[in-house]
Design a protein around this motif. Structure first.
Motif, PDB file in Angstrom:
ATOM      1  N   ARG A 158       0.842  -1.208   0.000  1.00 49.60           N
ATOM      2  CA  ARG A 158       0.000   0.000   0.000  1.00 49.60           C
ATOM      3  C   ARG A 158       0.874   1.254   0.000  1.00 49.60           C
ATOM      4  NH1 ARG A 158      -2.907  -3.381   3.916  1.00 49.60           N
ATOM      5  NH2 ARG A 158      -4.851  -4.131   2.935  1.00 49.60           N
ATOM      6  N   ASN A 159       1.917   1.276   0.827  1.00 48.76           N
ATOM      7  CA  ASN A 159       2.827   2.423   0.867  1.00 48.76           C
ATOM      8  C   ASN A 159       3.512   2.643  -0.477  1.00 48.76           C
ATOM      9  OD1 ASN A 159       2.284   2.846   3.576  1.00 48.76           O
ATOM     10  ND2 ASN A 159       4.194   1.950   4.319  1.00 48.76           N
ATOM     11  N   THR A 160       3.986   1.548  -1.066  1.00 52.88           N
ATOM     12  CA  THR A 160       4.740   1.653  -2.314  1.00 52.88           C
ATOM     13  C   THR A 160       3.840   2.052  -3.476  1.00 52.88           C
ATOM     14  OG1 THR A 160       6.158  -0.114  -1.454  1.00 52.88           O
ATOM     15  CG2 THR A 160       6.418   0.467  -3.773  1.00 52.88           C
ATOM     16  N   VAL A 161       2.632   1.534  -3.485  1.00 53.76           N
ATOM     17  CA  VAL A 161       1.667   1.898  -4.532  1.00 53.76           C
ATOM     18  C   VAL A 161       1.340   3.389  -4.450  1.00 53.76           C
ATOM     19  CG1 VAL A 161      -0.755   1.622  -5.230  1.00 53.76           C
ATOM     20  CG2 VAL A 161       0.691  -0.391  -4.859  1.00 53.76           C
ATOM     21  N   GLU A 162       1.249   3.906  -3.234  1.00 51.76           N
ATOM     22  CA  GLU A 162       0.994   5.350  -3.069  1.00 51.76           C
ATOM     23  C   GLU A 162       2.123   6.169  -3.694  1.00 51.76           C
ATOM     24  OE1 GLU A 162      -0.645   8.203   0.475  1.00 51.76           O
ATOM     25  OE2 GLU A 162       0.970   6.826   1.010  1.00 51.76           O
ATOM     26  N   ALA A 166       1.950   8.680  -6.999  1.00 54.91           N
ATOM     27  CA  ALA A 166       2.467  10.052  -6.978  1.00 54.91           C
ATOM     28  C   ALA A 166       3.411  10.304  -8.143  1.00 54.91           C
ATOM     29  CB  ALA A 166       3.185  10.318  -5.653  1.00 54.91           C
ATOM     30  N   CYS A 167       4.104   9.255  -8.567  1.00 58.80           N
ATOM     31  CA  CYS A 167       5.060   9.377  -9.670  1.00 58.80           C
ATOM     32  C   CYS A 167       4.404   9.201 -11.040  1.00 58.80           C
ATOM     33  CB  CYS A 167       6.181   8.350  -9.506  1.00 58.80           C
ATOM     34  SG  CYS A 167       7.253   8.661  -8.095  1.00 58.80           S
ATOM     35  N   GLY A 168       3.090   9.065 -11.064  1.00 57.21           N
ATOM     36  CA  GLY A 168       2.374   9.009 -12.337  1.00 57.21           C
ATOM     37  C   GLY A 168       2.078   7.619 -12.855  1.00 57.21           C
ATOM     38  N   ILE A 169       2.283   6.580 -12.035  1.00 49.83           N
ATOM     39  CA  ILE A 169       1.948   5.209 -12.434  1.00 49.83           C
ATOM     40  C   ILE A 169       0.523   4.933 -11.955  1.00 49.83           C
ATOM     41  CG2 ILE A 169       2.735   2.810 -12.484  1.00 49.83           C
ATOM     42  CD1 ILE A 169       4.856   4.914 -13.342  1.00 49.83           C
ATOM     43  N   GLU A 170      -0.431   4.920 -12.859  1.00 50.09           N
ATOM     44  CA  GLU A 170      -1.837   4.887 -12.474  1.00 50.09           C
ATOM     45  C   GLU A 170      -2.242   3.581 -11.801  1.00 50.09           C
ATOM     46  OE1 GLU A 170      -4.356   5.897 -15.718  1.00 50.09           O
ATOM     47  OE2 GLU A 170      -3.492   7.894 -15.984  1.00 50.09           O
ATOM     48  N   CYS A 171      -1.809   2.457 -12.347  1.00 50.72           N
ATOM     49  CA  CYS A 171      -2.170   1.157 -11.777  1.00 50.72           C
ATOM     50  C   CYS A 171      -0.932   0.260 -11.800  1.00 50.72           C
ATOM     51  CB  CYS A 171      -3.320   0.515 -12.551  1.00 50.72           C
ATOM     52  SG  CYS A 171      -3.969  -1.001 -11.771  1.00 50.72           S
ATOM     53  N   PRO A 172      -0.033   0.445 -10.839  1.00 47.88           N
ATOM     54  CA  PRO A 172       1.228  -0.300 -10.854  1.00 47.88           C
ATOM     55  C   PRO A 172       1.023  -1.804 -10.709  1.00 47.88           C
ATOM     56  CG  PRO A 172       0.939   0.881  -8.786  1.00 47.88           C
ATOM     57  CD  PRO A 172      -0.138   1.367  -9.700  1.00 47.88           C
ATOM     58  N   LYS A 173       1.863  -2.541 -11.382  1.00 47.25           N
ATOM     59  CA  LYS A 173       1.859  -4.000 -11.274  1.00 47.25           C
ATOM     60  C   LYS A 173       2.865  -4.408 -10.203  1.00 47.25           C
ATOM     61  CE  LYS A 173       0.293  -5.064 -15.969  1.00 47.25           C
ATOM     62  NZ  LYS A 173       0.552  -5.865 -17.194  1.00 47.25           N
ATOM     63  N   VAL A 174       2.378  -5.164  -9.234  1.00 53.73           N
ATOM     64  CA  VAL A 174       3.180  -5.528  -8.065  1.00 53.73           C
ATOM     65  C   VAL A 174       3.537  -7.005  -8.113  1.00 53.73           C
ATOM     66  CG1 VAL A 174       3.263  -5.600  -5.545  1.00 53.73           C
ATOM     67  CG2 VAL A 174       1.973  -3.776  -6.712  1.00 53.73           C
ATOM     68  N   ALA A 175       4.834  -7.297  -8.035  1.00 52.42           N
ATOM     69  CA  ALA A 175       5.304  -8.681  -8.060  1.00 52.42           C
ATOM     70  C   ALA A 175       5.888  -9.057  -6.696  1.00 52.42           C
ATOM     71  CB  ALA A 175       6.368  -8.867  -9.138  1.00 52.42           C
ATOM     72  N   PRO A 176       5.161  -9.856  -5.895  1.00 50.08           N
ATOM     73  CA  PRO A 176       5.760 -10.412  -4.679  1.00 50.08           C
ATOM     74  C   PRO A 176       6.769 -11.488  -5.094  1.00 50.08           C
ATOM     75  CG  PRO A 176       3.347 -10.431  -4.569  1.00 50.08           C
ATOM     76  CD  PRO A 176       3.729 -10.199  -5.996  1.00 50.08           C
ATOM     77  N   LEU A 177       8.043 -11.249  -4.807  1.00 50.79           N
ATOM     78  CA  LEU A 177       9.102 -12.088  -5.350  1.00 50.79           C
ATOM     79  C   LEU A 177       9.407 -13.304  -4.485  1.00 50.79           C
ATOM     80  CD1 LEU A 177      11.628  -9.353  -6.510  1.00 50.79           C
ATOM     81  CD2 LEU A 177       9.974 -10.595  -7.912  1.00 50.79           C
ATOM     82  N   ALA A 178       9.846 -14.357  -5.169  1.00 49.76           N
ATOM     83  CA  ALA A 178      10.307 -15.580  -4.515  1.00 49.76           C
ATOM     84  C   ALA A 178      11.331 -16.221  -5.454  1.00 49.76           C
ATOM     85  CB  ALA A 178       9.139 -16.519  -4.236  1.00 49.76           C
ATOM     86  N   ALA A 179      11.882 -17.355  -5.036  1.00 50.52           N
ATOM     87  CA  ALA A 179      12.836 -18.055  -5.898  1.00 50.52           C
ATOM     88  C   ALA A 179      12.137 -18.779  -7.038  1.00 50.52           C
ATOM     89  CB  ALA A 179      13.657 -19.049  -5.078  1.00 50.52           C
ATOM     90  N   VAL A 180      10.841 -19.011  -6.882  1.00 54.50           N
ATOM     91  CA  VAL A 180      10.059 -19.741  -7.883  1.00 54.50           C
ATOM     92  C   VAL A 180       8.758 -18.998  -8.135  1.00 54.50           C
ATOM     93  CG1 VAL A 180      11.049 -21.980  -7.286  1.00 54.50           C
ATOM     94  CG2 VAL A 180       9.000 -21.174  -6.085  1.00 54.50           C
ATOM     95  N   GLU A 181       8.073 -19.401  -9.195  1.00 54.08           N
ATOM     96  CA  GLU A 181       6.816 -18.731  -9.564  1.00 54.08           C
ATOM     97  C   GLU A 181       5.587 -19.588  -9.277  1.00 54.08           C
ATOM     98  OE1 GLU A 181       8.645 -20.750 -13.110  1.00 54.08           O
ATOM     99  OE2 GLU A 181       9.333 -19.333 -11.602  1.00 54.08           O
ATOM    100  N   VAL A 182       5.775 -20.652  -8.523  1.00 54.57           N
ATOM    101  CA  VAL A 182       4.657 -21.515  -8.138  1.00 54.57           C
ATOM    102  C   VAL A 182       4.595 -21.598  -6.622  1.00 54.57           C
ATOM    103  CG1 VAL A 182       4.721 -22.883 -10.254  1.00 54.57           C
ATOM    104  CG2 VAL A 182       6.126 -23.567  -8.302  1.00 54.57           C
ATOM    105  N   VAL A 183       3.409 -21.898  -6.100  1.00 52.77           N
ATOM    106  CA  VAL A 183       3.231 -21.982  -4.653  1.00 52.77           C
ATOM    107  C   VAL A 183       3.800 -23.300  -4.142  1.00 52.77           C
ATOM    108  CG1 VAL A 183       1.560 -22.015  -2.770  1.00 52.77           C
ATOM    109  CG2 VAL A 183       1.177 -20.530  -4.752  1.00 52.77           C
ATOM    110  N   ASN A 184       4.661 -23.187  -3.151  1.00 56.86           N
ATOM    111  CA  ASN A 184       5.245 -24.359  -2.510  1.00 56.86           C
ATOM    112  C   ASN A 184       5.058 -24.208  -1.003  1.00 56.86           C
ATOM    113  OD1 ASN A 184       6.897 -26.297  -1.337  1.00 56.86           O
ATOM    114  ND2 ASN A 184       8.531 -26.062  -2.841  1.00 56.86           N
ATOM    115  N   PRO A 185       4.259 -25.084  -0.376  1.00 59.64           N
ATOM    116  CA  PRO A 185       4.010 -24.961   1.067  1.00 59.64           C
ATOM    117  C   PRO A 185       5.275 -24.953   1.912  1.00 59.64           C
ATOM    118  CG  PRO A 185       2.506 -26.534   0.072  1.00 59.64           C
ATOM    119  CD  PRO A 185       3.523 -26.197  -0.976  1.00 59.64           C
ATOM    120  N   LYS A 186       6.363 -25.504   1.393  1.00 60.61           N
ATOM    121  CA  LYS A 186       7.614 -25.516   2.135  1.00 60.61           C
ATOM    122  C   LYS A 186       8.366 -24.185   2.005  1.00 60.61           C
ATOM    123  CE  LYS A 186       8.311 -30.517   1.814  1.00 60.61           C
ATOM    124  NZ  LYS A 186       9.224 -31.611   1.375  1.00 60.61           N
TER     125      LYS A 186
END
Length: 303
Positions: A158-162, A166-186
């Motif tokens: 929420r803070n970063t989107v704000e 302010a910098c003119g990015i109307e609907c920023p795309k947010v990527a929560p990063l990990a080592a992989v792109e699939v969900v792993n319960p471990k």
């Protein structure tokens, strides 16, 4: 669309000039940046600290102090409290760290009487212009929150989107990063990334598009998304915001970019009632100037 620091500086030029209050301003690197910010029309400054030392440094760097307000407070703690009160009371628009330790500086930010505390989570946002990436990247958190839990990650977004707005990015795309792109319960960060995505879809985190978990390459490289067959994702190498799972991943990425990439950057502390410029003494001169410009843009948005 804002794609570079030149674009951000153009935005600053269109706003009424802001004023930065500097705590313990007797710092040559900070005074150099403040001087450049004034010369470039980015911001004026109120210098709070040891006046004799400020004047000595100013003479060395050929800084004309006639057009600056100087408040002589020799004690660092009192200087910080005096400077932050200027922002709290509306006499200045943003707050900058000078020659004072970070702990004492942050204590002034959080002062219940004259500080800039709100009910929001405090987090650090870095804005990067990187050669080879055709838009600005917003990185968080790389310097302030060590091990964010799910709720804190939502607030960091929420803070970063704000800031992105302010910098003119109307609907920023947010990527929560990990080592992989699939969900792993471990791998708990992948589970939290999926939850953040669902929170966004349910309207609990607004003003952006969240798609996670994502590996770093899929977040910023469309060719990687093509080769890995993930072109059906919401983010296909075009992320604006990179959310790191912890401070280690964020800080290592930040320093890799700064020390190996052709890039520009600026950063501020967010979650406060006014922008806070918290740069390191090791940060390059332009980083400090860019951070003042970024704070000016955010100050205008908050106003």
């Amino acid at each position: 669309m804002t794609k570079s620091f030149d674009d951000l500086l153009a935005q600053v030029a269109e706003c009424p000039k802001k004023t930065v209050a500097v705590a313990c301003a007797q710092d040559d690197a900070v005074l150099d940046a403040v001087k450049a910010a004034k010369d470039r029309g980015i911001a004026d400054a109120i210098l709070v600290g040891d006046e004799a030392k400020i004047r000595t440094i100013a003479s060395v760097i050929k800084m004309n102090l006639n057009s600056y307000r100087i408040i002589n407070v020799e004690d660092p703690i009192e200087a910080a409290r005096t400077a932050v009160k200027l922002v709290h009371d509306g006499e200045a628009d943003m707050y900058m760290k000078g020659l004072i330790d970070t702990k004492s500086f942050l204590r002034s930010v959080l002062d219940k009487e004259v500080g800039l505390r709100t009910d929001k989570t405090l987090s650090h946002v870095c804005v990067f212009e990187v050669k080879g990436v055709d838009h600005l990247l917003f990185l968080s958190d790389v310097a302030f929150v060590p091990y964010p839990d799910l709720e804190t990650k939502a607030n960091i977004i929420r803070n970063t989107v704000e800031i992105a707005h302010a910098c003119g990015i109307e609907c920023p795309k947010v990527a929560p990063l990990a080592a992989v792109e699939v969900v792993n319960p471990k791998m708990p960060c992948t589970v939290e990334a999926e939850t953040l995505t669902k929170m966004n879809e349910a309207g609990e985190i607004e003003g952006c598009i969240i798609d996670g978990p994502l590996s770093f390459d899929l977040a910023i490289d469309s060719q990687a998304a093509f080769h890995k067959g993930t072109t059906d994702r919401k983010i296909v190498g075009d992320a604006d915001v990179l959310l790191f799972p912890d401070i280690h991943a964020g800080n290592i990425t930040y320093k890799c970019l700064v020390h190996t990439a052709d890039c520009k950057n600026g950063n501020i502390l967010t979650g406060t009632s006014a922008p806070v410029i918290l740069t390191s003494r090791s940060d390059e001169f332009e980083v400090k100037v860019n951070s003042i410009a970024l704070a000016a843009i955010v100050a205008e948005k908050l106003k």
